[in-house]
Enzyme design. Sequence first.
Site, PDB file in Angstrom:
ATOM      1  CE1 TYR A  57      74.164  74.954  22.376  1.00  0.00           C
ATOM      2  CE2 TYR A  57      74.166  76.747  23.962  1.00  0.00           C
ATOM      3  CZ  TYR A  57      74.835  75.961  23.060  1.00  0.00           C
ATOM      4  OH  TYR A  57      76.166  76.161  22.827  1.00  0.00           O
ATOM      5  CD  GLU A 116      89.866  84.941  42.515  1.00  0.00           C
ATOM      6  OE1 GLU A 116      90.430  84.571  41.458  1.00  0.00           O
ATOM      7  OE2 GLU A 116      90.496  85.376  43.501  1.00  0.00           O
TER       8      GLU A 116
END
Length: 390
Positions: free
Chosen positions: A297, A371
Site C-alpha cells: 500500500y 467496547e
Amino acid sequence: MNIKEDIKEIMPEVINIRRDLHMYPELGFQEYRTSEVISNYLEKLGLEVRRNIAKTGVLGILRGKEEGKTILLRADIDALPLEELNNVPYKSKNKGIMHACGHDGHTAILLGTAKILAKYKEQLKGTVKFAFQPAEELPPGGAEPMIKEGILENPYVDKVYALHLANHIPIGKIGIRKGLFCAQADAFTIKVKGKGGHGSAPDKCIDPLIISTYIVQALQEIPAREIDPYTPFVLSVCKIQSGNAFNIIPEEAEIQGTVRSFDKNLAESVAKRIEKISQNIAEAFRGKVELEYQFGYPPGKNNEEEAEFVKKIAEEIVGKDNVIEEKPSMGGEDFSYFLEERPGAMFWLGSGNEEKGLNHPHHSPYFDFDENAMAIGIEMFVRIVLENLL
C-alpha cells in the site's frame, strides 16, 4: 437532534453486532457471512446496497432530501489468521481466525453510524456512502479494487474518512495527524538455490543456508549504511525456511521480509539493492537467487485541512486535552488508496483500558478493546457527516 441519546439507545445493538462478527471472523476476500450481515442490516435501514464489490465488499448509499456533497465513510471487515486465546463469551468460533485488529469494531461502528444518519436523512443535503471493504490485512488489499469498481463515482465522492481503533491510546482520547501517518508496506521473498547433499560432505554441495545467512546479514547494512539516518525506514527479515533433516544439506532456502518507508522512490531503489546484493552473494558462493518483490500500500497521507476539521470535531466531543497528535507509524494501511483519490482523513480512536486488561496490542492473540469506544466512534462519524451535509 440529540446525537448522544440516539447513540446511547442503539449501543446494545451495536455491541451485539460487534460480538457476533467477532465470533465468526473471516479472512480477506472470504468475508461472505460478514458481507451478508452488513448488507441485510443496511437494507433494513432503507439504504441502497451494492453487494459483491471487489468480491466481498459492500457499499451502502444514503441519499438526503436535497442534493449536495457526497461523503464516504470506510470500515475494513476482514480478520487475521490467528488463534484467539481470550476467554470471553464471544470468542472466535472459527479455528485459526481472529478479529485481532478491531475490524469487527470498525464494522459495528459504521453500521451504527448508518442507523443514526438514516434517522435524519430528510435533513441531509447530500449523500453518504458507507464502504465496507474486504482484505485490508491481505495485500494487495480490497481498497484499490473497490475504487476501480467505481465506488467513488455515481455520485462523485467529495471527501473520505475512516477510523482505526487504537489500544495504545486510552479510551476517551482520539489521535489525529496531518500529513503522512503510515508507511508504504512492501514484502519480499528471496528464493536461494544451491545443491543439496549429505551433511558429511559439504564440499560436494552448494549450501543455500550459508548463502542465506550472508544475504540476511548484508541486507541489514542497507538501513545502517545506505539510508539517511534521519529518514524513517525499516527493513526486517522475518522468516527463513529450509531443510527437513539434521544431516541433509538442502537444495533450496527461502527468505521473507518486509520494507517500510514513507517514500515511494526510496522503496523502488531499495528493491533494486535487495536484488543486486542477493545475486552477488549467491554468485560468490556458486548459487542462484530469485527475488519476488511486492510493492505494498502507498504511504498514508491525511489532507491537512481535513485532518484539522476532524481534530476540531474530536475536541468538541472528547475535549481539547484528550485529542493527541499521533506519531507516524511504520505500519501499512490501504485506506491510503482512498486518500490518493480524494481529500480526507483517518483518525485513531482510543480503545485501550488497562484497568479492564484491555491493553494488548493489535495482532495479538489476546487483543480485545473497550467496547465503550464504539459510541465515541459513531459520534465522530455522525458529526463529520452532519458538519459536511447540514
